[in-house]
Design a protein around this motif. Structure first.
Motif, PDB file in Angstrom:
ATOM      1  N   UNK A 207      42.115  24.906  41.699  1.00 10.68           N
ATOM      2  CA  UNK A 207      42.562  25.136  43.074  1.00 10.68           C
ATOM      3  C   UNK A 207      43.332  26.445  43.184  1.00 10.68           C
ATOM      4  N   UNK A 208      44.132  26.734  42.160  1.00  8.77           N
ATOM      5  CA  UNK A 208      44.898  27.976  42.157  1.00  8.77           C
ATOM      6  C   UNK A 208      43.956  29.181  42.180  1.00  8.77           C
ATOM      7  N   UNK A 209      42.844  29.073  41.447  1.00  9.24           N
ATOM      8  CA  UNK A 209      41.881  30.167  41.409  1.00  9.24           C
ATOM      9  C   UNK A 209      41.232  30.365  42.783  1.00  9.24           C
ATOM     10  N   UNK A 210      40.930  29.270  43.471  1.00  9.79           N
ATOM     11  CA  UNK A 210      40.360  29.373  44.810  1.00  9.79           C
ATOM     12  C   UNK A 210      41.316  30.077  45.763  1.00  9.79           C
ATOM     13  N   UNK A 211      42.583  29.694  45.700  1.00 11.20           N
ATOM     14  CA  UNK A 211      43.586  30.328  46.567  1.00 11.20           C
ATOM     15  C   UNK A 211      43.696  31.807  46.235  1.00 11.20           C
ATOM     16  N   UNK A 212      43.756  32.127  44.943  1.00  9.45           N
ATOM     17  CA  UNK A 212      43.880  33.525  44.515  1.00  9.45           C
ATOM     18  C   UNK A 212      42.682  34.344  44.999  1.00  9.45           C
ATOM     19  N   UNK A 213      41.477  33.798  44.864  1.00  4.73           N
ATOM     20  CA  UNK A 213      40.279  34.536  45.291  1.00  4.73           C
ATOM     21  C   UNK A 213      40.282  34.780  46.792  1.00  4.73           C
ATOM     22  N   UNK A 214      40.694  33.782  47.575  1.00  2.00           N
ATOM     23  CA  UNK A 214      40.734  33.957  49.028  1.00  2.00           C
ATOM     24  C   UNK A 214      41.782  34.985  49.439  1.00  2.00           C
ATOM     25  N   UNK A 215      42.931  34.951  48.807  1.00  2.23           N
ATOM     26  CA  UNK A 215      43.994  35.917  49.139  1.00  2.23           C
ATOM     27  C   UNK A 215      43.562  37.323  48.767  1.00  2.23           C
ATOM     28  N   UNK A 216      42.940  37.479  47.593  1.00  2.00           N
ATOM     29  CA  UNK A 216      42.474  38.804  47.178  1.00  2.00           C
ATOM     30  C   UNK A 216      41.365  39.315  48.092  1.00  2.00           C
ATOM     31  N   UNK A 217      40.500  38.416  48.573  1.00  2.76           N
ATOM     32  CA  UNK A 217      39.447  38.833  49.504  1.00  2.76           C
ATOM     33  C   UNK A 217      40.048  39.359  50.801  1.00  2.76           C
ATOM     34  N   UNK A 218      41.095  38.718  51.292  1.00  2.16           N
ATOM     35  CA  UNK A 218      41.767  39.177  52.504  1.00  2.16           C
ATOM     36  C   UNK A 218      42.438  40.533  52.265  1.00  2.16           C
ATOM     37  N   UNK A 219      43.083  40.684  51.104  1.00  2.08           N
ATOM     38  CA  UNK A 219      43.739  41.965  50.793  1.00  2.08           C
ATOM     39  C   UNK A 219      42.709  43.085  50.711  1.00  2.08           C
ATOM     40  N   UNK A 220      41.572  42.813  50.083  1.00  2.00           N
ATOM     41  CA  UNK A 220      40.539  43.847  49.930  1.00  2.00           C
ATOM     42  C   UNK A 220      39.876  44.194  51.250  1.00  2.00           C
ATOM     43  N   UNK A 221      39.766  43.234  52.157  1.00  6.38           N
ATOM     44  CA  UNK A 221      39.139  43.527  53.435  1.00  6.38           C
ATOM     45  C   UNK A 221      40.052  44.348  54.339  1.00  6.38           C
ATOM     46  N   UNK A 222      41.365  44.235  54.135  1.00  2.00           N
ATOM     47  CA  UNK A 222      42.325  45.011  54.917  1.00  2.00           C
ATOM     48  C   UNK A 222      42.341  46.470  54.509  1.00  2.00           C
ATOM     49  N   UNK A 223      42.117  46.713  53.236  1.00  2.00           N
ATOM     50  CA  UNK A 223      42.222  48.067  52.696  1.00  2.00           C
ATOM     51  C   UNK A 223      41.097  48.887  53.094  1.00  2.00           C
TER      52      UNK A 223
END
Length: 113
Positions: free
Chosen positions: A97-113
C-alpha cells in the motif's frame, strides 16, 4: 589383526595428510536494498499561500477543530499538521500500500513539473 590401541580408521592409516589451510573469502560487496526516503509527502521550507494549495477537503466540525487545535499547539499551519498526520498514517501501511501511495504522489509531482 593390528595391535594398535587406536580404534577406527586412524589405526590403519600410516601417512596422514595435513588439513589444507583455510582461506577466508574477502568481504564481497554487500547487497543492500535501498528503500526510498521514508517521507512521501513534500514538506516545503517556506509557508505556502492559497494559490499553492489548490485542493480543499471537507471535514466534520469536530475533526477540523482538533486539527486546528493541534496546529495552534505546534505553531504550524493546518495543512502542515494534515501532512504530518497523513505521513504518519502512510508509515504504518504495509509495503504494498505504501508503494501505491508513493507512486501516485510521484506521478502528481511529475505532472506538475
Amino acid at each position: 589383526m593390528v595391535e594398535n590401541n587406536k580404534l577406527g580408521l586412524s589405526s590403519f592409516r600410516k601417512n596422514k595428510t595435513a588439513r589444507p589451510a583455510n582461506f577466508d573469502p574477502e568481504n564481497a560487496a554487500e547487497e543492500k536494498r535501498t528503500m526510498p526516503d521514508d517521507t512521501i509527502l513534500e514538506h516545503p521550507d517556506r509557508r505556502l499561500s492559497s494559490k499553492d494549495l489548490p485542493k480543499s477537503i471537507r471535514l466534520p466540525l469536530d475533526t477540523h477543530s482538533a486539527i486546528s487545535t493541534l496546529a495552534s499547539i505546534q505553531n504550524k499551519k493546518i495543512y502542515e499538521v494534515v501532512t504530518d498526520i497523513v505521513e504518519d498514517y502512510v508509515k504504518q501501511l504495509p509495503p504494498q500500500s505504501k508503494k501505491l501511495v508513493r507512486n501516485n504522489v510521484e506521478a502528481i509531482k511529475n505532472s506538475k513539473v
